[in-house]
Design a protein around this motif. Structure first.
Motif, PDB file in Angstrom:
ATOM      1  N   ASP A  81       3.824  64.370 -64.817  1.00 36.20           N
ATOM      2  CA  ASP A  81       3.274  65.286 -63.828  1.00 36.20           C
ATOM      3  C   ASP A  81       1.654  65.940 -63.970  1.00 36.20           C
ATOM      4  O   ASP A  81       1.485  66.720 -62.987  1.00 36.20           O
ATOM      5  CB  ASP A  81       4.398  66.602 -63.885  1.00 36.20           C
ATOM      6  CG  ASP A  81       5.591  66.120 -63.500  1.00 36.20           C
ATOM      7  OD1 ASP A  81       5.966  65.385 -62.675  1.00 36.20           O
ATOM      8  OD2 ASP A  81       6.586  66.752 -64.156  1.00 36.20           O
ATOM      9  N   ASP A  82       1.130  65.325 -64.836  1.00 31.85           N
ATOM     10  CA  ASP A  82      -0.317  65.917 -65.054  1.00 31.85           C
ATOM     11  C   ASP A  82      -1.059  65.169 -64.021  1.00 31.85           C
ATOM     12  O   ASP A  82      -0.935  63.864 -63.713  1.00 31.85           O
ATOM     13  CB  ASP A  82      -0.722  65.866 -66.667  1.00 31.85           C
ATOM     14  CG  ASP A  82       0.044  66.554 -67.777  1.00 31.85           C
ATOM     15  OD1 ASP A  82       0.183  67.751 -67.376  1.00 31.85           O
ATOM     16  OD2 ASP A  82       0.449  66.016 -68.704  1.00 31.85           O
ATOM     17  N   GLN A  83      -2.344  65.820 -64.034  1.00 28.89           N
ATOM     18  CA  GLN A  83      -3.383  65.178 -63.186  1.00 28.89           C
ATOM     19  C   GLN A  83      -4.001  63.879 -63.823  1.00 28.89           C
ATOM     20  O   GLN A  83      -4.352  64.032 -64.941  1.00 28.89           O
ATOM     21  CB  GLN A  83      -4.481  66.239 -62.662  1.00 28.89           C
ATOM     22  CG  GLN A  83      -5.421  65.768 -61.919  1.00 28.89           C
ATOM     23  CD  GLN A  83      -6.500  66.900 -61.637  1.00 28.89           C
ATOM     24  OE1 GLN A  83      -6.264  67.898 -61.630  1.00 28.89           O
ATOM     25  NE2 GLN A  83      -7.754  66.401 -61.707  1.00 28.89           N
ATOM     26  N   GLU A  84      -4.078  62.771 -63.011  1.00 28.12           N
ATOM     27  CA  GLU A  84      -4.523  61.628 -63.704  1.00 28.12           C
ATOM     28  C   GLU A  84      -5.814  61.795 -63.765  1.00 28.12           C
ATOM     29  O   GLU A  84      -6.706  62.194 -62.724  1.00 28.12           O
ATOM     30  CB  GLU A  84      -3.885  60.176 -62.979  1.00 28.12           C
ATOM     31  CG  GLU A  84      -2.455  59.963 -63.156  1.00 28.12           C
ATOM     32  CD  GLU A  84      -2.129  58.906 -62.260  1.00 28.12           C
ATOM     33  OE1 GLU A  84      -2.903  58.224 -62.181  1.00 28.12           O
ATOM     34  OE2 GLU A  84      -1.010  58.392 -62.793  1.00 28.12           O
ATOM     35  N   PRO A  85      -6.590  60.857 -64.798  1.00 28.99           N
ATOM     36  CA  PRO A  85      -8.240  61.164 -64.707  1.00 28.99           C
ATOM     37  C   PRO A  85      -8.829  60.256 -63.661  1.00 28.99           C
ATOM     38  O   PRO A  85      -8.043  59.330 -63.295  1.00 28.99           O
ATOM     39  CB  PRO A  85      -8.223  60.238 -66.187  1.00 28.99           C
ATOM     40  CG  PRO A  85      -7.145  60.451 -66.983  1.00 28.99           C
ATOM     41  CD  PRO A  85      -6.082  60.393 -65.964  1.00 28.99           C
ATOM     42  N   PRO A 110      -7.070  62.462 -76.052  1.00 28.62           N
ATOM     43  CA  PRO A 110      -6.708  63.672 -75.852  1.00 28.62           C
ATOM     44  C   PRO A 110      -6.895  64.625 -77.020  1.00 28.62           C
ATOM     45  O   PRO A 110      -6.989  65.790 -77.233  1.00 28.62           O
ATOM     46  CB  PRO A 110      -5.347  63.780 -75.460  1.00 28.62           C
ATOM     47  CG  PRO A 110      -5.111  62.611 -74.732  1.00 28.62           C
ATOM     48  CD  PRO A 110      -6.089  61.429 -75.565  1.00 28.62           C
ATOM     49  N   GLY A 111      -6.521  63.943 -78.099  1.00 22.41           N
ATOM     50  CA  GLY A 111      -6.944  64.591 -79.604  1.00 22.41           C
ATOM     51  C   GLY A 111      -8.202  65.341 -79.692  1.00 22.41           C
ATOM     52  O   GLY A 111      -8.346  65.883 -80.447  1.00 22.41           O
ATOM     53  N   MET A 112      -9.455  64.633 -79.008  1.00 21.54           N
ATOM     54  CA  MET A 112     -10.647  65.146 -79.274  1.00 21.54           C
ATOM     55  C   MET A 112     -10.658  66.679 -78.997  1.00 21.54           C
ATOM     56  O   MET A 112     -11.470  67.169 -79.491  1.00 21.54           O
ATOM     57  CB  MET A 112     -11.652  64.366 -78.406  1.00 21.54           C
ATOM     58  CG  MET A 112     -11.860  62.925 -78.612  1.00 21.54           C
ATOM     59  SD  MET A 112     -12.752  62.012 -77.709  1.00 21.54           S
ATOM     60  CE  MET A 112     -13.122  60.602 -78.517  1.00 21.54           C
ATOM     61  N   LEU A 113      -9.788  67.157 -78.112  1.00 24.55           N
ATOM     62  CA  LEU A 113      -9.740  68.550 -77.560  1.00 24.55           C
ATOM     63  C   LEU A 113      -8.320  69.274 -77.925  1.00 24.55           C
ATOM     64  O   LEU A 113      -7.812  70.425 -77.445  1.00 24.55           O
ATOM     65  CB  LEU A 113     -10.090  68.741 -76.254  1.00 24.55           C
ATOM     66  CG  LEU A 113     -11.469  68.804 -75.699  1.00 24.55           C
ATOM     67  CD1 LEU A 113     -11.533  68.839 -74.334  1.00 24.55           C
ATOM     68  CD2 LEU A 113     -12.357  70.116 -76.539  1.00 24.55           C
ATOM     69  N   ASP A 114      -7.713  68.500 -79.034  1.00 24.32           N
ATOM     70  CA  ASP A 114      -6.495  69.210 -79.632  1.00 24.32           C
ATOM     71  C   ASP A 114      -5.277  69.043 -78.247  1.00 24.32           C
ATOM     72  O   ASP A 114      -4.543  69.853 -78.142  1.00 24.32           O
ATOM     73  CB  ASP A 114      -6.274  70.515 -80.009  1.00 24.32           C
ATOM     74  CG  ASP A 114      -7.322  70.629 -81.465  1.00 24.32           C
ATOM     75  OD1 ASP A 114      -7.493  69.587 -82.045  1.00 24.32           O
ATOM     76  OD2 ASP A 114      -7.899  71.767 -81.460  1.00 24.32           O
ATOM     77  N   GLY A 115      -5.414  68.107 -77.600  1.00 16.87           N
ATOM     78  CA  GLY A 115      -4.627  67.908 -76.442  1.00 16.87           C
ATOM     79  C   GLY A 115      -3.306  66.973 -76.808  1.00 16.87           C
ATOM     80  O   GLY A 115      -3.262  66.372 -77.995  1.00 16.87           O
ATOM     81  N   ARG A 120      -8.608  66.146 -66.818  1.00 18.46           N
ATOM     82  CA  ARG A 120      -7.948  67.321 -67.252  1.00 18.46           C
ATOM     83  C   ARG A 120      -7.127  67.242 -68.422  1.00 18.46           C
ATOM     84  O   ARG A 120      -6.334  66.259 -68.572  1.00 18.46           O
ATOM     85  CB  ARG A 120      -7.195  68.173 -66.236  1.00 18.46           C
ATOM     86  CG  ARG A 120      -7.128  69.664 -66.527  1.00 18.46           C
ATOM     87  CD  ARG A 120      -6.612  70.261 -65.152  1.00 18.46           C
ATOM     88  NE  ARG A 120      -5.189  69.863 -64.959  1.00 18.46           N
ATOM     89  CZ  ARG A 120      -4.449  70.718 -64.121  1.00 18.46           C
ATOM     90  NH1 ARG A 120      -5.012  72.033 -63.732  1.00 18.46           N
ATOM     91  NH2 ARG A 120      -3.358  70.245 -63.798  1.00 18.46           N
ATOM     92  N   VAL A 121      -7.282  67.888 -69.699  1.00 20.29           N
ATOM     93  CA  VAL A 121      -6.527  67.667 -70.864  1.00 20.29           C
ATOM     94  C   VAL A 121      -5.376  68.602 -70.949  1.00 20.29           C
ATOM     95  O   VAL A 121      -5.863  69.763 -70.965  1.00 20.29           O
ATOM     96  CB  VAL A 121      -7.391  67.309 -72.114  1.00 20.29           C
ATOM     97  CG1 VAL A 121      -6.385  67.015 -73.349  1.00 20.29           C
ATOM     98  CG2 VAL A 121      -8.334  66.674 -71.720  1.00 20.29           C
ATOM     99  N   GLY A 149     -10.886  70.977 -69.527  1.00 19.45           N
ATOM    100  CA  GLY A 149     -11.600  69.857 -68.876  1.00 19.45           C
ATOM    101  C   GLY A 149     -12.696  68.928 -69.446  1.00 19.45           C
ATOM    102  O   GLY A 149     -13.544  69.526 -70.373  1.00 19.45           O
ATOM    103  N   VAL A 150     -12.770  67.840 -68.966  1.00 21.61           N
ATOM    104  CA  VAL A 150     -14.196  66.837 -69.546  1.00 21.61           C
ATOM    105  C   VAL A 150     -14.274  66.214 -68.537  1.00 21.61           C
ATOM    106  O   VAL A 150     -13.638  65.508 -67.683  1.00 21.61           O
ATOM    107  CB  VAL A 150     -13.588  66.128 -70.825  1.00 21.61           C
ATOM    108  CG1 VAL A 150     -14.725  65.207 -71.251  1.00 21.61           C
ATOM    109  CG2 VAL A 150     -13.136  66.886 -71.973  1.00 21.61           C
ATOM    110  N   SER A 151     -15.930  65.990 -68.280  1.00 20.65           N
ATOM    111  CA  SER A 151     -16.419  64.942 -67.728  1.00 20.65           C
ATOM    112  C   SER A 151     -17.585  64.093 -68.112  1.00 20.65           C
ATOM    113  O   SER A 151     -18.200  64.959 -68.907  1.00 20.65           O
ATOM    114  CB  SER A 151     -16.813  65.777 -66.203  1.00 20.65           C
ATOM    115  OG  SER A 151     -17.777  66.247 -66.254  1.00 20.65           O
ATOM    116  N   SER A 152     -17.885  62.973 -67.914  1.00 21.31           N
ATOM    117  CA  SER A 152     -18.932  62.365 -68.389  1.00 21.31           C
ATOM    118  C   SER A 152     -19.513  61.465 -67.256  1.00 21.31           C
ATOM    119  O   SER A 152     -18.796  61.054 -66.502  1.00 21.31           O
ATOM    120  CB  SER A 152     -18.461  61.272 -69.529  1.00 21.31           C
ATOM    121  OG  SER A 152     -17.548  60.142 -68.963  1.00 21.31           O
TER     122      SER A 152
END
Length: 378
Positions: A250-254, A239-244, A268-269, A283-286
């Motif tokens: 309760d967050d949406q799981e990857p 998460p730190g890659m996007l200052d998350g 979603r971060v 948001g990130v997707s690979s």
């Protein structure tokens, strides 16, 4: 004269006892030699027949304990014209002691048919539950997935791949460490046997095609397929890659899928310090495509690939910004096309972090010869 010599021998203080000891030793040695020769002959006979007799014998002898008697617990070979497509193409198990054993199997890869190569399509197909009988490769010491262009016979849908995997255990049941390289030779031999008898066509299997598996893992090791709610395909991201911040309850799981021809992650971060009311999440997707999916991926994303540039400018006035970065590379020896997509409420954040996120993603897969193709705002 002989009688006198015998009397002197019998009357000697220690000579008779020494003779008895020597005789006993000779008898024991002879017994052990005979038993060893019988054991060796038995073990050689086991190797003659196991897995259709295709096991590389010197390699297997080096893997198995020579002072134990090996037993062929299971031996099944259903490759070739065997009617209905079997769940198991080949299975053989060489055991010794209470728990020691070499276990090897070849199974068809019954893919859920893809309806596209985009991340959502692959996630939908990859999340379909694999049958239990086909999942042993996940904990094997060594495994290889082999193409079968002509197709295996007897299945209701085309089956164009099969998987061979092997594991080696000590007598106490623990996995033998460092055996993956030697087992690769064994897996290669069986894979080529299945390929030939199944009439698959395609190139021969090489030991370099065999991948070391994760081996058996315990529940407490944290290395299961989905440890802490994070799929294996998403573990490269922090998460730190996007200052998350770390994901909460309760967050949406990857969501992620790791496959032979594609790896996909979508997450979603939660942002640690939102800059605005729109900046609570990024948001990130690979996704990476290999092998037969490469042409289809290039076709599906043809317009996007044509629009790539080294440093595109985002459109002004957007409420969110989506930046896609593309790269070609060689990952685990296979030509690979990769795409990382970063979605943020601030264009500068996506611009600043996208390259580093792509680098982290490719480094996690040990990708070499990386060529960044460009970026595009979506």
């Amino acid at each position: 004269m002989a009688a006198a010599a015998w009397e002197r021998f019998v009357g000697h203080r220690w000579l008779p006892k020494a003779a008895v000891v020597v005789l006993a030793a000779v008898l024991v040695a002879a017994f052990l030699l005979v038993r060893s020769e019988r054991r060796d002959a038995h073990n050689a006979g086991v190797l003659e027949t196991a897995c259709g007799g295709v096991l590389p014998r010197e390699t297997v002898r080096g893997l198995l304990p020579g002072d134990e008697t090996w037993e062929l617990r299971s031996d099944l070979d259903l490759t070739g014209p065997s009617g209905r497509g079997p769940r198991t193409l080949v299975r053989c198990s060489l055991d010794w002691g209470e728990y020691g054993g070499l276990e090897l199997a070849a199974v068809p890869v019954l893919d859920v048919p893809l309806r596209g190569v985009r991340p959502g399509d692959i996630l939908s197909a990859g999340n379909a539950k694999e049958p239990d009988w086909a999942t042993a490769y996940r904990t094997a010491t060594a495994q290889v997935t082999v193409g079968c262009p002509v197709g295996l016979l007897g299945y209701p849908r085309p089956v164009t791949r099969f998987r061979v995997h092997a594991s080696l255990n000590h007598d106490d049941g623990s996995e033998v460490a460092g055996a993956a390289k030697e087992l690769g030779t064994v897996v290669t031999a069986v894979a080529d046997h299945v390929r030939d008898r199944g009439g698959c066509g395609g190139p021969a299997v090489k030991p370099s095609d065999v991948r070391p598996g994760p081996g058996r893992v315990t529940e407490s090791s944290g290395e299961s397929e989905d440890s802490d709610g994070v799929p294996r395909a998403c573990r490269w991201f922090r998460p730190g890659m996007l200052d998350g911040r770390a994901w909460g309850r309760d967050d949406q799981e990857p969501r992620g899928v790791t496959g032979d021809d594609a790896d996909v992650c979508s997450l979603r971060v939660p942002r640690a310090k939102p800059a605005s009311r729109l900046d609570h999440f990024a948001g990130v997707s690979s996704v990476s495509w290999r092998g037969p999916l490469l042409p289809e991926a290039r076709t599906a994303y043809g317009a996007e690939l044509a629009a790539l540039s080294p440093a595109p400018e985002p459109k002004s006035g957007e409420k969110s910004y989506v930046l896609a970065v593309w790269a070609e590379s060689s990952c685990s020896g296979a030509r690979t096309l990769s795409r990382v997509r970063v979605e943020t409420a601030v264009s500068a954040l996506a611009t600043d972090r996208a390259d580093r996120i792509l680098d982290a993603y490719l480094a996690s897969s040990d990708c070499r010869a990386v060529k960044v193709l460009g970026k595009v705002w979506k």
